[in-house]
Write a protein that holds these residues in place. Sequence first.
Motif, PDB file in Angstrom:
ATOM      1  N   LEU A  96       7.643  33.611 -50.908  1.00  0.00           N
ATOM      2  CA  LEU A  96       6.571  32.614 -50.997  1.00  0.00           C
ATOM      3  C   LEU A  96       5.427  33.044 -51.900  1.00  0.00           C
ATOM      4  O   LEU A  96       4.810  32.206 -52.573  1.00  0.00           O
ATOM      5  N   LEU A 348       7.509  27.480 -44.639  1.00  0.00           N
ATOM      6  CA  LEU A 348       7.816  26.528 -45.711  1.00  0.00           C
ATOM      7  C   LEU A 348       7.124  25.186 -45.476  1.00  0.00           C
ATOM      8  O   LEU A 348       6.560  24.588 -46.399  1.00  0.00           O
ATOM      9  N   PHE A 473       9.247  23.664 -52.310  1.00  0.00           N
ATOM     10  CA  PHE A 473       9.230  23.864 -50.856  1.00  0.00           C
ATOM     11  C   PHE A 473       9.709  22.619 -50.123  1.00  0.00           C
ATOM     12  O   PHE A 473      10.418  22.725 -49.117  1.00  0.00           O
TER      13      PHE A 473
END
Length: 500
Positions: A96, A348, A473
């Motif tokens: 991420l 997410l 995402f």
Amino acid sequence: MMRLVFVTAPVLLPLLGGLFMLVSPSGKSGKAGEQRRLLYMEAVVLTASALVWALILTREEGEREAVLFYLAGNDLKVFFRLDGAGVVFAGLVSFLWPFATLYASEYMEGDERQKSFFAFYTMTYGVTLGIAFAGNLVTLYLFYELLTLVTFPLVLHYRNRESRAASRKYLYYSIGGAAFAFMGLVFILIYGNTADFILGGVLNRGVSGFHTNTILFMYVLAFFGFGVKAALFPVHGWLPKASVAPTPVTALLHAVAVVKSGAFAILRLTYYSYGADFIRGTWAHYVVLAAVLVTIAYGSTMAVREAHLKRRLAYSTISNLSYVLFGVVMMNPLGMAAALVHMVFHALMKICAFFCAGAIMHKTGKNYVYELGGLGRQMPVTFTCFTVAGLSLMGIPLFAGFISKWNLAQSAAAGGAPGVAAVAVLLYSALMTGIYMLTVTVRALFPNAGEREVSPVKRTEPGWRMLAPMVLFAGLLVVFGLYSGPLVRFIMEVAEGVVV
């Protein structure tokens, strides 16, 4: 020596890279200086992430352990070891962070404190990886404390009255929580065979002076201590206030770095230090279960009442982080696996939602839900991604949130009567989630006549550096909703001790 360098490099590179950025001369000013700074920062983050994944992919070739130094002579060691649970958290963070950095590079353009922002932003990456790599409770605690120090300037970034108040509250809560967590650490050092993380726990009941209720009390204190960063009720008050920070900060505070570190620390404390078998069925078990259920219901209810978009998402985080803790307090392998699965998928979902909220606020200057009428036509990609994140948070089938919530329900059923009764709280929270997420979408896509007149259709989507992470995402939430089997199986093997 090579092993020490290989294992520590992913942690030390962002720490030293951010520190160098902080103390180095500003160099060129204006656009050229910004671009050089952003390229440097992205290179540091990408290199660290590549090193993490090199460790993950070659982990079975040999033991990946490195001792940094010893405390109190040779009695306590601070060391890194990448076990199964660490792989899940480190893999999540390292995936991420580069995209979050890309998003931040556009969001923070022209900011007068950009240099210090990115310096601490990058150091936070290294500290979070330190928590993931921690081989024992001592190491985890040290990096957990360091996390407060490097994120405090990020909350304070704007230096206005709201930021100062929020940063002080964050600091006070974090220091108090660390004190409680330290008590739990001390009792592990006294009554445990080791401070190292061993699935099943390390307590030695044969040690002189071992009193079960006292040890359980210390576990509860440490649970709430680490629970500060996990925004557990009633020690959650810092999180909504921290929404005054720039969106790249709040996205990481709420999705990855701080709150996930708190939840991960509680998982380590429960399954790898005190031991689920020792806690299951005791009064301490029911105390922490009750706290988690109250937090789930409270957070989702407050999110419905909150009109400010980022604070609404902050209360959503309070609720959904306790979904992770809900899995933890089921005190069984299914619960541990469900907690790790939801930790991944919630990261997410929430980072996507916060990035969308940040794009809306950054491009339009609108902060409240009642101001969003008609914006869905002006920012269709942004609101599509927000809607996908919302549907996933609700647990709708075909989205990743359904997979993690289904696993949580299974772990609750395996937990006996308390777990089955707790499902009612999860259903209530799902209903509230639908209300507080979908009202944003409905308001934006279906404005009333007056709002339609004052909001002419014009594209105000952010640039590609902000848009690409949101789309990615949102796409992953669909992909994992349709195909998450390998990831779930790996996490289940971690929880069962097959992957160590």
